[in-house]
Design a protein around this motif. Structure first.
Motif, short mmCIF file in Angstrom:
data_model
loop_
_atom_site.label_atom_id
_atom_site.label_comp_id
_atom_site.label_asym_id
_atom_site.label_seq_id
_atom_site.Cartn_x
_atom_site.Cartn_y
_atom_site.Cartn_z
N ARG A 29 35.13 12.33 -51.26
CA ARG A 29 36.08 13.13 -50.47
C ARG A 29 36.33 14.50 -51.09
NH1 ARG A 29 40.70 10.07 -51.57
NH2 ARG A 29 39.33 9.41 -53.22
N THR A 30 36.59 14.50 -52.39
CA THR A 30 36.89 15.76 -53.06
C THR A 30 35.70 16.72 -52.95
OG1 THR A 30 38.39 14.65 -54.57
CG2 THR A 30 37.53 16.78 -55.30
N SER A 47 39.30 11.20 -60.32
CA SER A 47 38.28 10.30 -59.76
C SER A 47 36.88 10.51 -60.32
CB SER A 47 38.24 10.47 -58.24
OG SER A 47 37.91 11.81 -57.95
N GLU A 56 44.26 6.20 -59.86
CA GLU A 56 44.70 6.67 -58.54
C GLU A 56 45.65 5.70 -57.82
OE1 GLU A 56 41.71 7.93 -55.87
OE2 GLU A 56 41.22 9.70 -57.02
N ASP A 81 44.76 15.30 -48.78
CA ASP A 81 43.97 14.29 -49.49
C ASP A 81 44.86 13.08 -49.72
OD1 ASP A 81 41.92 13.03 -50.76
OD2 ASP A 81 42.07 14.17 -52.63
MG LIG Z 1 39.00 12.84 -55.05
#
Ligand SMILES: [Mg+2]
Ligand SMILES: Nc1nc2c(ncn2[C@@H]2O[C@H](COP(=O)(O)OP(=O)(O)O)[C@@H](O)[C@H]2O)c(=O)[nH]1
Length: 367
Positions: A29-30, A47, A56, A81
């Motif tokens: 995702r990041t 992460s 997380e 996010d």
């Molecule tokens: Mg991330």
């Protein structure tokens, strides 16, 4: 395309768009967000290392906004996010956090709409699209994937994507496409109303139908992200290098990234925003308001049968009051009658007195 949906007004003022990314830690995702924005918008700190991915735990949602220029259209893109959905055995609190965020934005609008004096600084933070990152495991959807998409689809436009699609070596690609089909079959089987680039064969023009059905066929988008640029024949391109070759992020033959990017930020931006307002928000608003009416009723704890009893009681009360009023009138009339009778009797009495006095006078006069 940009002018068709964007319009001139957008060029001057710019548009606001909010994107939420959901998925387990390490699904990319990041990296996707940073690839999309072409800058280090989100950090990998937590992460990056799978050893510390469990840190997380407990989702904290912190939206960030970046300014993008998409074919001359200024876009204020807000990224929401949601770290690590699916990292824990029990994902309910993570789910609550996500749906809570979506609904809070609707509540804010609802409150603002009912204000007499509008707040000129009010910010519409509704989420227009949610990208759900499915890990490239090759398996069908997991129970929690289905559950999450099913529960979120009424609140937000959900687009399923497969993160790190290049994790599969080229020989696996054909199998992968088949697996992608399985995912869409599951989504249809479970009737999950994901955003599937809707079109109306009767209403829409040929171009829109062709474009949307093409994008629909790509679902779930196979995403490759990279924060590194490499030199290919004198041009810097974002790509990932493997011993067997190079995967270019923006190459449609390598990944669906550029197709997804242009759908989100260009061709389907307005559609996603309209659906958010006209369908998702409208549904939420109706649910919320009818719930309020229902709650009010239960607060006074009046059940339908009680309501019927109450209306009978009200009518009885009314009748009783009318009867009372009639009796009062009757009494008054009776009182008046008796008063008149008294008066009459008194007059008769005085008349008789007068008569007897006259009679007495007359008999005196005879003598
Ligand atoms: Mg991330
Ligand atoms: N092969 C491959 N690796 C990726 C891709 N995107 C991210 N990664 C790597 O996967 C790891 C986790 O990525 P990250 O973006 O931090 O995932 P997040 O936890 O979902 O935010 C990092 O080591 C990334 O370099 C991709 O498209 N392909």
């Amino acid at each position: 395309m940009a002018t068709r949906r964007g319009g001139r007004k957008n060029v001057k003022k710019g548009v606001q768009f909010t994107l939420m990314v959901v998925g387990a830690s390490g699904t990319g995702r990041t990296t996707f967000v940073n690839t999309l924005c072409e800058s280090q918008v989100l950090s990998h700190k937590i992460s990056d290392n799978p050893e510390t991915a469990h840190v997380e735990e407990g989702i904290k949602i912190k939206p960030v906004t970046v300014e993008l220029d998409e074919d001359g259209v200024r876009i204020a893109l807000t990224i929401v996010d949601t770290p690590g959905f699916g990292d824990n055995i029990d994902n309910e609190s993570a789910f609550q956090e996500i749906v809570g965020h979506l609904e809070r934005q609707y509540d804010d609008i609802l409150a603002e709409e009912s204000r007499i004096k509008r707040n000129p600084r009010f910010r519409d933070n509704r989420v227009h699209v949610l990208l759900y990152f499915i890990p490239p495991t090759g398996h069908a959807l997991r129970e929690m994937d289905i559950e999450l998409m099913r529960r979120l689809s009424p609140r937000v436009n959900v687009i399923p994507v497969i993160g790190k699609a290049d994790a599969l070596i080229p020989s696996e690609l054909r199998a992968f496409k088949k697996r992608a089909c399985t995912i869409m079959e599951d989504i249809e089987h479970y009737r999950i109303p994901v955003y599937n680039f809707p079109y109306d064969v009767e209403e829409d023009d040929e171009d829109t139908i062709a474009e949307n059905s093409e994008l629909r066929a790509l679902l779930p988008f196979a995403i490759v992200g990279s924060e590194d640029e490499i030199d290919i024949e004198g041009q810097l391109v974002r790509a990932r290098i493997y011993p067997w070759g190079i995967v270019e992020v923006d190459n449609p033959k390598h990944s669906d990234f550029s197709r997804l990017r242009s759908a989100l930020l260009n061709t389907h931006l307005t559609d996603l925003k309209s659906l958010t307002h006209d369908v998702m928000y409208e549904t939420y608003r109706t649910e919320k308001l009818s719930k309020t009416v229902h709650t009010d009723r239960t607060d006074q704890s009046i059940l339908p049968e009680e309501l019927a009893t109450q209306s009978v009681r009200l009518k009885e009360e009314q009748l009783r009051k009318e009867e009372e009023k009639l009796r009062e009138i009757e009494l008054r009339v009776q009182r008046e009658i008796s008063e008149r009778r008294q008066e009459l009797l008194a007059k008769e009495e005085s008349l008789r007195n007068l008569e007897s006095r006259l009679a007495a006078q007359n008999s005196q006069g005879e003598y």
